[in-house]
Scaffold this motif. Structure first.
Motif, PDB file in Angstrom:
ATOM      1  N   SER A  71      -0.085  -4.538  -7.038  1.00  7.34           N
ATOM      2  CA  SER A  71       0.621  -2.838  -7.292  1.00  7.34           C
ATOM      3  C   SER A  71      -0.695  -2.057  -6.240  1.00  7.34           C
ATOM      4  O   SER A  71      -0.158  -1.822  -5.170  1.00  7.34           O
ATOM      5  CB  SER A  71       1.484  -2.190  -8.465  1.00  7.34           C
ATOM      6  OG  SER A  71       1.956  -1.995  -8.862  1.00  7.34           O
TER       7      SER A  71
ATOM      8  N   GLU B 234       4.523   3.872  -4.431  1.00  8.11           N
ATOM      9  CA  GLU B 234       5.835   4.711  -3.479  1.00  8.11           C
ATOM     10  C   GLU B 234       6.045   5.422  -3.237  1.00  8.11           C
ATOM     11  O   GLU B 234       6.350   5.824  -2.258  1.00  8.11           O
ATOM     12  CB  GLU B 234       7.124   4.029  -4.319  1.00  8.11           C
ATOM     13  CG  GLU B 234       7.301   2.258  -4.808  1.00  8.11           C
ATOM     14  CD  GLU B 234       7.359   1.622  -3.270  1.00  8.11           C
ATOM     15  OE1 GLU B 234       7.891   2.473  -2.151  1.00  8.11           O
ATOM     16  OE2 GLU B 234       7.375   0.275  -3.441  1.00  8.11           O
TER      17      GLU B 234
ATOM     18  N   CYS C 121       2.116  -9.959  -1.075  1.00  7.50           N
ATOM     19  CA  CYS C 121       2.155  -9.202  -1.367  1.00  7.50           C
ATOM     20  C   CYS C 121       1.158  -8.268  -0.502  1.00  7.50           C
ATOM     21  O   CYS C 121       0.383  -7.381  -0.253  1.00  7.50           O
ATOM     22  CB  CYS C 121       1.423  -8.359  -2.618  1.00  7.50           C
ATOM     23  SG  CYS C 121       1.080  -7.043  -3.276  1.00  7.50           S
TER      24      CYS C 121
ATOM     25  N   GLU D 142       1.856  -8.622   3.049  1.00  5.25           N
ATOM     26  CA  GLU D 142       2.942  -6.955   3.304  1.00  5.25           C
ATOM     27  C   GLU D 142       1.494  -5.853   3.493  1.00  5.25           C
ATOM     28  O   GLU D 142       1.723  -5.049   4.476  1.00  5.25           O
ATOM     29  CB  GLU D 142       3.310  -6.552   2.245  1.00  5.25           C
ATOM     30  CG  GLU D 142       4.103  -5.402   1.793  1.00  5.25           C
ATOM     31  CD  GLU D 142       5.182  -5.602   3.378  1.00  5.25           C
ATOM     32  OE1 GLU D 142       5.660  -4.765   3.675  1.00  5.25           O
ATOM     33  OE2 GLU D 142       6.339  -6.885   3.171  1.00  5.25           O
ATOM     34  N   ALA D 143       0.438  -6.482   3.017  1.00  5.53           N
ATOM     35  CA  ALA D 143      -0.415  -4.897   3.161  1.00  5.53           C
ATOM     36  C   ALA D 143      -1.278  -5.040   4.686  1.00  5.53           C
ATOM     37  O   ALA D 143      -1.403  -4.277   5.172  1.00  5.53           O
ATOM     38  CB  ALA D 143      -1.594  -5.427   2.077  1.00  5.53           C
TER      39      ALA D 143
ATOM     40  N   ARG E 149      -1.239   0.560   1.780  1.00 12.68           N
ATOM     41  CA  ARG E 149      -0.694   1.899   2.262  1.00 12.68           C
ATOM     42  C   ARG E 149      -1.376   3.011   2.656  1.00 12.68           C
ATOM     43  O   ARG E 149      -1.699   4.104   3.558  1.00 12.68           O
ATOM     44  CB  ARG E 149       0.232   3.183   0.883  1.00 12.68           C
ATOM     45  CG  ARG E 149       0.978   2.350   0.470  1.00 12.68           C
ATOM     46  CD  ARG E 149       2.680   2.196   1.425  1.00 12.68           C
ATOM     47  NE  ARG E 149       3.886   1.468   0.705  1.00 12.68           N
ATOM     48  CZ  ARG E 149       4.770   2.269  -0.386  1.00 12.68           C
ATOM     49  NH1 ARG E 149       4.262   2.724  -0.705  1.00 12.68           N
ATOM     50  NH2 ARG E 149       5.405   1.068  -0.274  1.00 12.68           N
TER      51      ARG E 149
ATOM     52  N   ARG F 242      -0.968  -3.105  -2.792  1.00  9.93           N
ATOM     53  CA  ARG F 242      -0.090  -2.237  -2.126  1.00  9.93           C
ATOM     54  C   ARG F 242      -0.838  -1.192  -1.568  1.00  9.93           C
ATOM     55  O   ARG F 242       0.161  -1.057  -0.618  1.00  9.93           O
ATOM     56  CB  ARG F 242       1.584  -2.222  -2.763  1.00  9.93           C
ATOM     57  CG  ARG F 242       2.056  -3.527  -3.125  1.00  9.93           C
ATOM     58  CD  ARG F 242       4.111  -3.377  -3.098  1.00  9.93           C
ATOM     59  NE  ARG F 242       4.782  -4.767  -3.421  1.00  9.93           N
ATOM     60  CZ  ARG F 242       4.553  -4.780  -4.752  1.00  9.93           C
ATOM     61  NH1 ARG F 242       3.709  -4.778  -5.713  1.00  9.93           N
ATOM     62  NH2 ARG F 242       5.249  -6.308  -4.490  1.00  9.93           N
ATOM     63  N   SER F 243      -0.847  -0.165  -2.406  1.00 10.64           N
ATOM     64  CA  SER F 243      -1.026   0.899  -2.420  1.00 10.64           C
ATOM     65  C   SER F 243      -2.270   0.724  -1.818  1.00 10.64           C
ATOM     66  O   SER F 243      -3.164   1.977  -0.964  1.00 10.64           O
ATOM     67  CB  SER F 243      -1.870   1.498  -3.762  1.00 10.64           C
ATOM     68  OG  SER F 243      -3.059   2.857  -3.649  1.00 10.64           O
TER      69      SER F 243
ATOM     70  N   THR G 184       7.972 -11.816   5.624  1.00 13.58           N
ATOM     71  CA  THR G 184       7.129 -10.470   6.447  1.00 13.58           C
ATOM     72  C   THR G 184       6.280 -10.970   7.674  1.00 13.58           C
ATOM     73  O   THR G 184       6.223 -10.037   8.278  1.00 13.58           O
ATOM     74  CB  THR G 184       6.282 -10.954   5.031  1.00 13.58           C
ATOM     75  OG1 THR G 184       6.556 -10.890   3.955  1.00 13.58           O
ATOM     76  CG2 THR G 184       4.983  -9.277   5.005  1.00 13.58           C
TER      77      THR G 184
ATOM     78  N   LYS H 186       3.710   1.569  -9.343  1.00 12.26           N
ATOM     79  CA  LYS H 186       4.278   1.323  -8.882  1.00 12.26           C
ATOM     80  C   LYS H 186       5.247   1.989  -8.252  1.00 12.26           C
ATOM     81  O   LYS H 186       4.980   2.550  -6.591  1.00 12.26           O
ATOM     82  CB  LYS H 186       5.837   0.392  -8.998  1.00 12.26           C
ATOM     83  CG  LYS H 186       6.231   0.114  -7.853  1.00 12.26           C
ATOM     84  CD  LYS H 186       7.361  -0.521  -7.997  1.00 12.26           C
ATOM     85  CE  LYS H 186       8.700  -1.291  -7.731  1.00 12.26           C
ATOM     86  NZ  LYS H 186       9.724  -1.667  -7.783  1.00 12.26           N
TER      87      LYS H 186
END
Length: 685
Positions: free
Chosen positions: A99, A75, A134, A137-138, A106, A102-103, A168, A71
Motif C-alpha cells: 500500500s 485511494e 505493485c 504499477e507505481a 501517487r 502505491r502511495s 500493467t 489502502k
C-alpha cells in the motif's frame, strides 16, 4: 453488517453501527466490519475517518484493519495519513508495504517506491509477482518508462511475472501510443507461456475507443480466443459510443450483454443510460432500469444522479423525486451534478413547476454551482415553450441574488413579459439587469423600445433611446424602425421627423422597412404626395432599391387615398425597376380594383399574377374581383377571369359559378336572411 458490505448498503450499515455502539459500546470487530462496508463501496473518505473513531475509543487496529486503513488513505489521496498509519502499525506486513508503494506512486516518488521494494527484498519474506506488480504499477502511475522497462526485465529473469505484470506494462505502452512495442510485448507474453486475459483485451479496446470499428474487431478476437467479454468491456464500448451515439452501436452492446449474460454494475449502467438519453430514445430506459432493480444493489450517490435523470426521461418523475429525497436525507451537501440531473429530469417531463421546486430546495447551494445559471436558462426556455410565464417569473424571484444571470437570460424574460403586455414588470427586470455586471445591451433596449412603441408610449421609448445612447450603445435600424412604427400608428408626424433626424445623426441609414413605415404614416395623415416623395428620394439618397414590400405598401396607400391610377403607376415602376411582384402585391391591386370597380384592370392583374406558378393568390380576393366584373355588366371580362383561374388550376367555387349564372341586376339584389344584420351585397361576395 457483513451482508451490508456485499450489497453496499452503506446507510443501513451506519445505522447498525450507531445502534451497536449505543447498546454495547465500540469494538474492533464492529469498526472493522464498518471499514469493510466503506471499502467495498469505495467510500475512501469515510473509511479514513474511522481512524479517528479507533483513536477516540482507544482501540488499536489489527493488521487487517491497518491494511484497510492504509489502502483507504492511499485511494483517497491522503498520503500523509497513509505514512502515519504505516509507521503506527510498527510491524507492517507485506500488504501494508505494498500500500505504501502505491502511495509513493501517487506522490510521483518512484525512488521511494523502488526503495520500499528493495527493503522487502532484504527481508526473509518470500516475494511473489503480486509484490513486484505493485512496484511496476507505481512506475506506470509516474509515467517512468525506463524504470518500468528495467523492473520488467528484472522480474522476467527472476520468473516473477504473470498476466497482471504484462497487463500493467502494456497499459504504460498504450499511454505512450507505442503500438509497435505493444505488439512485441504481447508476443513475448505468449512466448513466456502466458495468455492474454480479459483485462488485456479490455486495455486494448479502451485504447481504441475513438475507433469503434477496431474496438469491435478486438472483441471478436477476444471471443475467438475463448474469452468472454465482461461488464467492463461493455462499459468501455458504451463510453466510446457517447461521443457519436448510434442506435446500431447500442444494440450491439445490448446483444453482447445478452450473449454473455453480463449483469449491470454502476459504471455500465451509467454509460448505457447516458447513451440512451443522448440518442433521445427514452423508450429503452424502463427496461434498463428494471434490470438494475433486479441486481438488488443499493445505488451510490453518483449512481443516484444518473438514475434521477434517466427516470425523468423515462417519464417516471415520482421515482426521480424519491431518489432526490434520499440524496437530500443522506448527504449534508448537495452536489452540483445531483442538482443538474434533477432539473433535467423535471424538464424532460415538461414539468416546469417541479423544476421550480428543485431550485427552491437547492437555494442554499446555488451560489456554489457554476452550472446553475445554465439550469436556470433551460428552465426559463421550457417555461416559454409551454407558455408558463408566471412560473418563469416566480423562478426568477426565487433565485434572484443567488445566481449571476447572463444578458441572454434576462433578455429572454424581458421579451416574454413585453409580449404578454406586462411592460411594468419588464422594466423592473431591466432595472435589476442594470445592477448586474452584464448590464443591458442593444437587444435589451430594442425589446423594451419596441414594446413601448407598440403600446403607444413613445415618450418612454424615446427616453430609453436617449439612455441607451448615453451608455455608448449604438442603436441600429431595427431599433429606430420600432420607434418610427409607433409614430406611424399614432400619426405623430412631427415626432417622426425628429426621430428621422436622430437616425441620420447616429449614422443609421434608412431601409426598405423605414420607407414602408413612412408611406403608411403619410398615407394615414392624408399626404399621398409626401409618401410618393419618400419612395422617390430615399433610395437615391441612401443607395438602395425598393423591394416588393415597399412598392406594395405604396400601392396600398394610393388605393386607400382613392387614387388607383397612382397605384398602377407604382406597379409599372416596380416592374421597370426589375423588382418581382409577390402574392401580396397582386392581392393588393385586385382588392383596389374591386373597391374602385375596375374590371379590366382586375383582369390584367389576375393574368399577371397567375402567370407566375410560384406565386399564391388569395382565392377569396380573386372571386370577389370576378363577381365585381360580373355585377358591373362585364360578363365577358368575368368569364375571361374564370378561364384564367381554371387554366392555372383554380377551380371556381359553387357560389361563384352560381353568381355567374344569374343576371347581373338580380345578382346584386340583396335579400336579408332570417336573423338579418348583414349589409347589402355581402351574400354575393
Amino acid at each position: 453488517m457483513a451482508l451490508c458490505a456485499s450489497s453496499q448498503a452503506v446507510r443501513l450499515a451506519e445505522r447498525l453501527a450507531s445502534f451497536s455502539v449505543g447498546r454495547y459500546g465500540p469494538s474492533l470487530p464492529l469498526y472493522s466490519s464498518l471499514l469493510k462496508v466503506y471499502s467495498q463501496a469505495k467510500l475512501w473518505n469515510k473509511a479514513c475517518d474511522l481512524h479517528t473513531d479507533f483513536e477516540r475509543a482507544g482501540i488499536t487496529p489489527d493488521t487487517a484493519a491497518y491494511g484497510a486503513l492504509i489502502k483507504a488513505a492511499v485511494e483517497d489521496g491522503r498520503q500523509s495519513l497513509a505514512r502515519h498509519l504505516f509507521q503506527e502499525s510498527k510491524n507492517p506486513d507485506v500488504m501494508n508495504v505494498m500500500s505504501m508503494i502505491r502511495s509513493a506512486g501517487r506522490d510521483r516518488d518512484i525512488a521511494k517506491a523502488l526503495s520500499l521494494l528493495g527493503e522487502l527484498e532484504q527481508t526473509p519474506e518470500q516475494l511473489d509477482a503480486t509484490t513486484y506488480n505493485c512496484a511496476l504499477e507505481a512506475c506506470v502511475v509516474c509515467g517512468d518508462r525506463e524504470a518500468a522497462e528495467n523492473l520488467m526485465q528484472k522480474m522476467t529473469k527472476a520468473g516473477h511475472v504473470d498476466v497482471v505484470s504484462y497487463n500493467t506494462y502494456v497499459k504504460l505502452l498504450l499511454a505512450t501510443q507505442d503500438h509497435a512495442e505493444v505488439k512485441k510485448t504481447l508476443e513475448d507474453m505468449r512466448n513466456f507461456g502466458i495468455k492474454p486475459n480479459v483485462v488485456t483485451y479490455n486495455s486494448l479496446i479502451k485504447a481504441s475507443q475513438q475507433n469503434l470499428r477496431q474496438a469491435w474487431q478486438l472483441v471478436q478476437e477476444m471471443q475467438r480466443a475463448g474469452l468472454e467479454p465482461d461488464a467492463f468491456t461493455c462499459s468501455i464500448l458504451a463510453a466510446g459510443l457517447r461521443q457519436s451515439p448510434t442506435s446500431k452501436g447500442l444494440d450491439q452492446i445490448l446483444d453482447l450483454m445478452a450473449q454473455g449474460q453480463i449483469g449491470l454494475d454502476e459504471v455500465l449502467l451509467n454509460c448505457l443510460l447516458d447513451v440512451c438519453i443522448r440518442l433521445k430514445e427514452p423508450w429503452r430506459l424502463p427496461e434498463l432500469l428494471r434490470r438494475w432493480d433486479t441486481t438488488g444493489l443499493a445505488p451510490s450517490p453518483h449512481a443516484c444522479v444518473m438514475l434521477m435523470r434517466a427516470h425523468g426521461h423515462a417519464k417516471n418523475l415520482p421515482e426521480a423525486w424519491r431518489l432526490w429525497r434520499r440524496l437530500l436525507a443522506e448527504d449534508k451537501n448537495l452536489t452540483e451534478d445531483a442538482f443538474m440531473s434533477m432539473v433535467d429530469a423535471c424538464l424532460a417531463t415538461s414539468d416546469v413547476r417541479s423544476a421550480l421546486h428543485v431550485f427552491k430546495e437547492s437555494k442554499m447551494w446555488l451560489s456554489g454551482f457554476p452550472r446553475a445559471t445554465v439550469a436556470f436558462s433551460l428552465s426559463v426556455k421550457a417555461a416559454m415553450q409551454s407558455q408558463q410565464l408566471a412560473a418563469a417569473v416566480e423562478l426568477y424571484e426565487e433565485t434572484k441574488g443567488s445566481l449571476r444571470l447572463t444578458a441572454v437570460t434576462y433578455n429572454t424574460l424581458i421579451d416574454a413579459l413585453v409580449r404578454s403586455g406586462d411592460l411594468k414588470r419588464a422594466m423592473q427586470l431591466f432595472r435589476d439587469m442594470a445592477c448586474q455586471d452584464a448590464g443591458p445591451d442593444l437587444i435589451s433596449f430594442s425589446i423594451l423600445i419596441k414594446g413601448f412603441s407598440c403600446a403607444g408610449d413613445l415618450e418612454t421609448a424615446i427616453l430609453l433611446l436617449g439612455q441607451m445612447q448615453a451608455q455608448g450603445i449604438q442603436p441600429d435600424s431595427i431599433l429606430f424602425n420600432s420607434i418610427l412604427h409607433g409614430c406611424a400608428r399614432s400619426q405623430r408626424r412631427a415626432l417622426t421627423e425628429e426621430v428621422l433626424a436622430d437616425m441620420e445623426k447616429a449614422g443609421v441609414a434608412p431601409s426598405n422597412f423605414t420607407v414602408s413605415i413612412l408611406i403608411k404614416l403619410y398615407g394615414r395623415c392624408g399626404d399621398l404626395q409626401a409618401a410618393l416623395d419618400v419612395t422617390d428620394t430615399y433610395p437615391k439618397r441612401f443607395g438602395f432599391r425598393l423591394n416588393a414590400q415597399a412598392y406594395t405598401c405604396l400601392m396600398s396607400t394610393c388605393i386607400w387615398s382613392g387614387d388607383l391610377p397612382k397605384a398602377f403607376e407604382a406597379y409599372q415602376h416596380m416592374l421597370e425597376d426589375g423588382c418581382e411582384a409577390d402574392g401580396k402585391t397582386y392581392d393588393t391591386l385586385l382588392s383596389g380594383c374591386v373597391k374602385h370597380g375596375e374590371a379590366v384592370r382586375a383582369s390584367q392583374v389576375l393574368a399577371d399574377g397567375l402567370a407566375c406558378p410560384s406565386i399564391r393568390l388569395n382565392r377569396e380576393i380573386i372571386e370577389s374581383a370576378v363577381v365585381m366584373a360580373h355585377n358591373r355588366g362585364r360578363s365577358d371580362v368575368a368569364s375571361e377571369m374564370v378561364g384564367c383561374m381554371t387554366a392555372a388550376g383554380f377551380q371556381p367555387s359553387k357560389c361563384l359559378l352560381g353568381t355567374m349564372s344569374r343576371d347581373p341586376t338580380s345578382a346584386s339584389t340583396w335579400r336579408p336572411r332570417r336573423g338579418g344584420g348583414k349589409k347589402p351585397g355581402r351574400e354575393v361576395l
